[in-house]
Design an enzyme around this catalytic site. Structure first.
Site, PDB file in Angstrom:
ATOM      1  CE1 TYR A  35      -3.986  -2.093   0.325  1.00 44.12           C
ATOM      2  CE2 TYR A  35      -2.698  -3.301   1.956  1.00 44.12           C
ATOM      3  CZ  TYR A  35      -3.801  -3.217   1.120  1.00 44.12           C
ATOM      4  OH  TYR A  35      -4.704  -4.242   1.077  1.00 44.12           O
ATOM      5  CG  ASN A  51     -10.897  -2.175  -7.920  1.00 46.31           C
ATOM      6  OD1 ASN A  51     -11.413  -1.503  -8.807  1.00 46.31           O
ATOM      7  ND2 ASN A  51     -10.077  -3.196  -8.140  1.00 46.31           N
ATOM      8  CB  CYS A  84      -7.396  -3.833  -5.753  1.00 45.12           C
ATOM      9  SG  CYS A  84      -8.835  -4.886  -5.800  1.00 45.12           S
ATOM     10  CG  HIS A  85      -5.557  -9.500  -7.403  1.00 44.56           C
ATOM     11  ND1 HIS A  85      -6.311  -8.943  -8.431  1.00 44.56           N
ATOM     12  CD2 HIS A  85      -4.546 -10.158  -8.025  1.00 44.56           C
ATOM     13  CE1 HIS A  85      -5.779  -9.272  -9.600  1.00 44.56           C
ATOM     14  NE2 HIS A  85      -4.700 -10.002  -9.383  1.00 44.56           N
ATOM     15  CD  GLU A 135      -2.233 -11.862 -11.084  1.00 40.36           C
ATOM     16  OE1 GLU A 135      -1.217 -11.213 -10.755  1.00 40.36           O
ATOM     17  OE2 GLU A 135      -3.344 -11.346 -11.294  1.00 40.36           O
TER      18      GLU A 135
END
Lengths: 171, 202
Positions: free
Chosen positions: B141, B164, B172-173, B199
């Site tokens: 963040y 979001n 945002c993950h 990912e």
């Protein structure tokens, strides 16, 4: 529509709810008026397209079902006029269309009996019993007195009952 | 079918439930053609549960997790964007297709028109920045705040991520706490973990 002069507020509920809630009612009404088939399908679509166009300006206190049934009546007339322009000459009455295999056209005997009703009986019955309009509202749509419309709806229902429940039925 | 017809029976039979799927599909197509829809939506089953996808004529405007309550999300869209909200899956075919590829591990970035009208102010700047965090990478963040030229806005970045409107598509993950722990996620921490594992594995 008389309410058009009122200050308008947007209808804030997602329109999909309206289709879910009133789509079946409008389908019954246009099928009763036009017979199940492509014309009824057109009238149904045109009714909800008209509703989408009008939606942001409809007053919050609109009786949506009654409003839709009145629009469906006008769209059914439009479809009938369009069909008349397109029609090839024939001796067959337009409401006596084939229903076999079309979605939602189960009970072909019942729908054929509805189609065979005189027009005023058919409309009076459809708008009141299927569409939920008061007889006075139907009278505003199709002309005549509320009392005459009430009689026509009752006569239509009686004719249907006689057609579909022949001698020897238990009631 | 019975011949035992009281008027009520008759009316029940005339009012029998009918399948309106075909009629609804025609309405979707015509309404979209005539530009009558404020919002088209559909749901999509994914490995992180069903997602609600919603688009305006400008692009994808909202992705929602089931825990947000699809009805509540649609009601909110009707209020904030416009009430002509219709289930119209075909209008979301490209978004659904790209999400399916993403969850299959064969797509690492989304190429979709996005409607950012639900994002504004600093949150909007955060949402616009997030796609710059590459697939498979993460930032804290604090790093996001620093990238936006406001290194003390760590909490504001957290709030922006939590609100979001386009999760998964706007990633945002990929934002974690500075100690490497997961941080919150509007789709739940299990969903956040699943996306990050997907990912990293790809």
């Amino acid at each position: 529509m008389p309410r058009r002069d009122y200050p308008v507020m947007s209808m804030q509920q997602p329109f999909e709810h309206t289709v879910t809630e009133h789509g079946p009612t409008v389908a019954r009404v246009v099928r009763a008026v036009l017979g199940p088939g492509p014309d009824a399908d057109d009238a149904w679509s045109e009714t909800f397209l008209a509703a989408l166009r009008a939606w942001p300006d409809l007053p919050e206190d609109t009786n949506v079902q009654a409003w839709l049934v009145r629009v469906a009546h006008r769209k059914a007339i439009d479809v009938t006029r369009g069909a008349a322009r397109r029609a090839v000459p024939t001796d067959t009455l337009p409401e006596r269309r084939a229903t076999t295999g079309l979605p939602g056209s189960g009970e072909p005997d019942l729908w054929a009996a509805v189609a065979a009703l005189p027009e005023r009986q058919r409309l009076s019955l459809a708008y009141h019993y299927l569409g939920g309009l008061r007889h006075t509202e139907t009278a505003e749509l199709i002309g005549g007195t509320p009392a005459a419309v009430r009689r026509a709806a009752a006569d239509g229902l009686r004719t249907l009952r006689q057609t579909l429940a022949p001698e020897g039925a238990s009631r | 079918m019975t011949n035992d017809s009281t008027p009520t029976d008759l009316l029940d039979r005339l009012a029998a439930p009918t399948d309106l799927t075909g009629l609804h599909r025609l309405l979707e197509l015509r309404a979209a053609q005539e530009g009558l829809l404020d919002v088209a939506y559909r749901t999509l089953d994914t490995p992180v549960g069903p997602l609600l996808l919603a688009a305006t004529p400008s692009g994808l405007v909202r992705v929602a997790y089931e825990r947000e309550g699809f009805d509540a999300v649609l009601a909110d869209l009707a209020t904030r964007i416009g009430s002509r909200v219709l289930l119209a899956p075909q209008q979301l075919d490209p978004a659904a297709h790209q999400l399916e590829e993403y969850f299959a591990g064969s797509r690492s970035r989304f190429e979709l028109p996005l409607d950012h009208s639900l994002s504004s102010g600093f949150r909007g700047r955060v949402h616009a920045y997030l796609p710059q965090i590459a697939y498979g990478r993460t930032e804290s963040y604090g790093e996001v705040a620093a990238h936006l030229g406001n290194p003390r806005a760590v909490r504001a970045v957290g709030t922006a991520c939590a609100t979001n409107p386009l999760p998964v598509v706007v990633p945002c993950h990929r934002v974690l706490r500075s100690d490497g722990s997961l941080g919150g996620y509007l789709g739940g921490t299990a969903a956040k973990t699943a996306l990050l594992e997907l990912e990293h594995a790809a």
